[in-house]
Motif scaffolding. Structure first.
Motif, PDB file in Angstrom:
ATOM      1  N   VAL A  84      31.734 -64.246 -25.764  1.00 26.08           N
ATOM      2  CA  VAL A  84      30.710 -64.721 -24.942  1.00 26.08           C
ATOM      3  C   VAL A  84      30.965 -63.569 -23.692  1.00 26.08           C
ATOM      4  N   GLU A  85      32.120 -63.431 -23.274  1.00 23.60           N
ATOM      5  CA  GLU A  85      32.438 -62.566 -22.166  1.00 23.60           C
ATOM      6  C   GLU A  85      32.006 -61.136 -22.336  1.00 23.60           C
ATOM      7  N   THR A  86      32.189 -60.766 -23.505  1.00 29.63           N
ATOM      8  CA  THR A  86      31.714 -59.189 -24.058  1.00 29.63           C
ATOM      9  C   THR A  86      30.095 -59.110 -23.540  1.00 29.63           C
ATOM     10  N   ASP A 146      21.249 -66.165 -23.467  1.00 32.01           N
ATOM     11  CA  ASP A 146      20.043 -67.244 -23.675  1.00 32.01           C
ATOM     12  C   ASP A 146      20.079 -68.023 -24.741  1.00 32.01           C
ATOM     13  N   VAL A 147      20.597 -67.344 -25.835  1.00 33.02           N
ATOM     14  CA  VAL A 147      20.535 -68.059 -27.238  1.00 33.02           C
ATOM     15  C   VAL A 147      21.922 -68.139 -27.827  1.00 33.02           C
ATOM     16  N   MET A 148      22.755 -69.042 -28.215  1.00 32.11           N
ATOM     17  CA  MET A 148      24.090 -69.059 -28.859  1.00 32.11           C
ATOM     18  C   MET A 148      23.467 -69.807 -30.171  1.00 32.11           C
ATOM     19  N   TYR A 149      23.805 -69.115 -31.383  1.00 34.48           N
ATOM     20  CA  TYR A 149      23.215 -69.471 -32.751  1.00 34.48           C
ATOM     21  C   TYR A 149      24.851 -69.552 -33.375  1.00 34.48           C
ATOM     22  N   ALA A 192      20.756 -62.784 -27.395  1.00 41.75           N
ATOM     23  CA  ALA A 192      21.004 -64.016 -28.231  1.00 41.75           C
ATOM     24  C   ALA A 192      22.430 -63.479 -29.123  1.00 41.75           C
ATOM     25  N   VAL A 193      23.478 -64.342 -29.010  1.00 42.71           N
ATOM     26  CA  VAL A 193      24.472 -64.341 -29.951  1.00 42.71           C
ATOM     27  C   VAL A 193      24.176 -64.912 -31.278  1.00 42.71           C
ATOM     28  N   ILE A 194      24.667 -64.325 -32.347  1.00 40.66           N
ATOM     29  CA  ILE A 194      24.366 -64.835 -33.878  1.00 40.66           C
ATOM     30  C   ILE A 194      25.650 -64.761 -34.576  1.00 40.66           C
ATOM     31  N   THR A 195      26.441 -65.865 -34.812  1.00 38.71           N
ATOM     32  CA  THR A 195      27.585 -65.843 -35.545  1.00 38.71           C
ATOM     33  C   THR A 195      27.522 -65.740 -36.846  1.00 38.71           C
ATOM     34  N   GLY A 196      28.397 -65.117 -37.544  1.00 36.71           N
ATOM     35  CA  GLY A 196      28.098 -65.100 -39.214  1.00 36.71           C
ATOM     36  C   GLY A 196      26.929 -64.118 -39.345  1.00 36.71           C
ATOM     37  N   GLY A 197      26.707 -63.100 -38.521  1.00 38.67           N
ATOM     38  CA  GLY A 197      25.264 -62.400 -38.314  1.00 38.67           C
ATOM     39  C   GLY A 197      25.376 -61.338 -39.526  1.00 38.67           C
ATOM     40  N   SER A 250      19.580 -71.813 -24.888  1.00 42.34           N
ATOM     41  CA  SER A 250      19.243 -72.655 -25.971  1.00 42.34           C
ATOM     42  C   SER A 250      20.595 -72.529 -26.987  1.00 42.34           C
ATOM     43  N   VAL A 251      21.096 -73.374 -27.446  1.00 41.93           N
ATOM     44  CA  VAL A 251      21.982 -73.434 -28.419  1.00 41.93           C
ATOM     45  C   VAL A 251      21.861 -74.023 -29.637  1.00 41.93           C
TER      46      VAL A 251
END
Ligand code: NAD
Length: 251
Positions: free
Chosen positions: A75-77, A86-89, A10-15, A137-138
């Protein structure tokens, strides 16, 4: 009890802070490998370190989400390191608000860029990867401001309504590829880095008056909703706007 995000990336922006930080800690506890993305290098690294210290899996990628190249690199990294996404938040967001007649065009453009255009970047690069996987899941952070009128919220309302429209459109286009896209619309949750003055009692009174449950939300209230949308428990839910607002939009 079994984990709710076992093996998910999962990527979480503003994390680094607020709702994103709460989601990063919760997702990691539920078995996800979490990539924390934020402009705040110190705060973001601290969240990743806290997750690892607790036995979870996390990394920090310094990212200004308003820069398309940096979002593509995020995303590439992530995919280079973990093989999938799997999850882009798309949670990050920064706003400059005023009633429209008093708003500078610079502040309008700042808000649209840092609340809407960057969500398009996050969706675009995540979808390219998820389309290859045929799953994903976005989750996009909207706001109750995108659903109902709130005094003084003009540019925020416009950007968050845009996020809701984008979310529904993506759900329709990418559902056939096994990809879900949902939005969360939080009500008032004390934040850490926004430009709104939280010491202004009139602002706080106005926001609390909007909420039947008579308390502000917590970052954890929102993270719990994000966990549901990230997990397979919501596998037949897409194009939905989940309000997490103390009942504000029921009034
Ligand atoms: N707090 C609320 O009342 C509320 C209500 C509705 C919607 N929202 C939305 O929830 C989301 C999270 O807000 P929050 O309350 O946790 O705020 P916050 O200020 O506590 O945290 C936001 C995080 O995003 C990061 N960020 C800001 N601009 C960035 C950029 N360009 N690139 C990378 N990172 C960036 C900040 O560094 C910070 O870590 C935002 O999209 C916000 O619009 C908040």
């Amino acid at each position: 009890m079994s984990l709710r995000l076992p093996g998910k990336v999962a990527v979480i922006t503003g994390g680094a802070a607020g709702q994103g930080r709460a989601a990063a800690l919760l997702f990691a506890r539920e078995g996800a490998t979490v990539v924390v993305a934020d402009v705040d290098e110190k705060g973001g690294q601290a969240v990743a370190d806290d997750i690892k210290a607790a036995g979870g899996s996390a990394s920090f990628v310094g990212t200004d989400v308003t820069d398309e190249d940096q979002v593509a690199a995020l995303v590439e990294t992530t995919v280079d390191a973990h093989g999938r996404l799997d999850v882009m938040y798309n949670n990050a967001g920064l706003v400059r608000m005023a009633p429209i007649a008093d708003l500078s065009t610079e502040d309008w453009e700042f808000t649209i860029s840092s609340e809407l255009t960057q969500v398009y970047y996050g969706c675009k690069y995540a979808l390219r990867q998820m389309r290859r996987q045929e799953t994903g899941s976005v989750i996009n952070t909207a706001s109750t401001s995108g659903l109902v009128g709130i005094p003084g919220h003009g540019p925020h309302a416009a950007s968050k309504a845009g996020v809701i429209g984008l979310t529904r459109s993506i759900a329709v286009d990418y559902g056939p590829h096994g990809i879900r896209c949902n939005a969360i619309a939080p009500g008032f949750v004390p934040f850490t880095k926004q430009t709104v003055d939280l010491s202004n009692p009139q602002f706080i009174d106005m926001m609390l008056a909007l909420q039947p449950l008579k308390r502000s939300g917590t970052p954890e209230d929102v993270a719990a909703a994000a966990l549901f949308l990230a997990s397979d428990e919501s596998s037949w839910i897409t194009g939905h706007v989940l309000t997490v607002d103390g009942g504000q939009t029921a009034m």
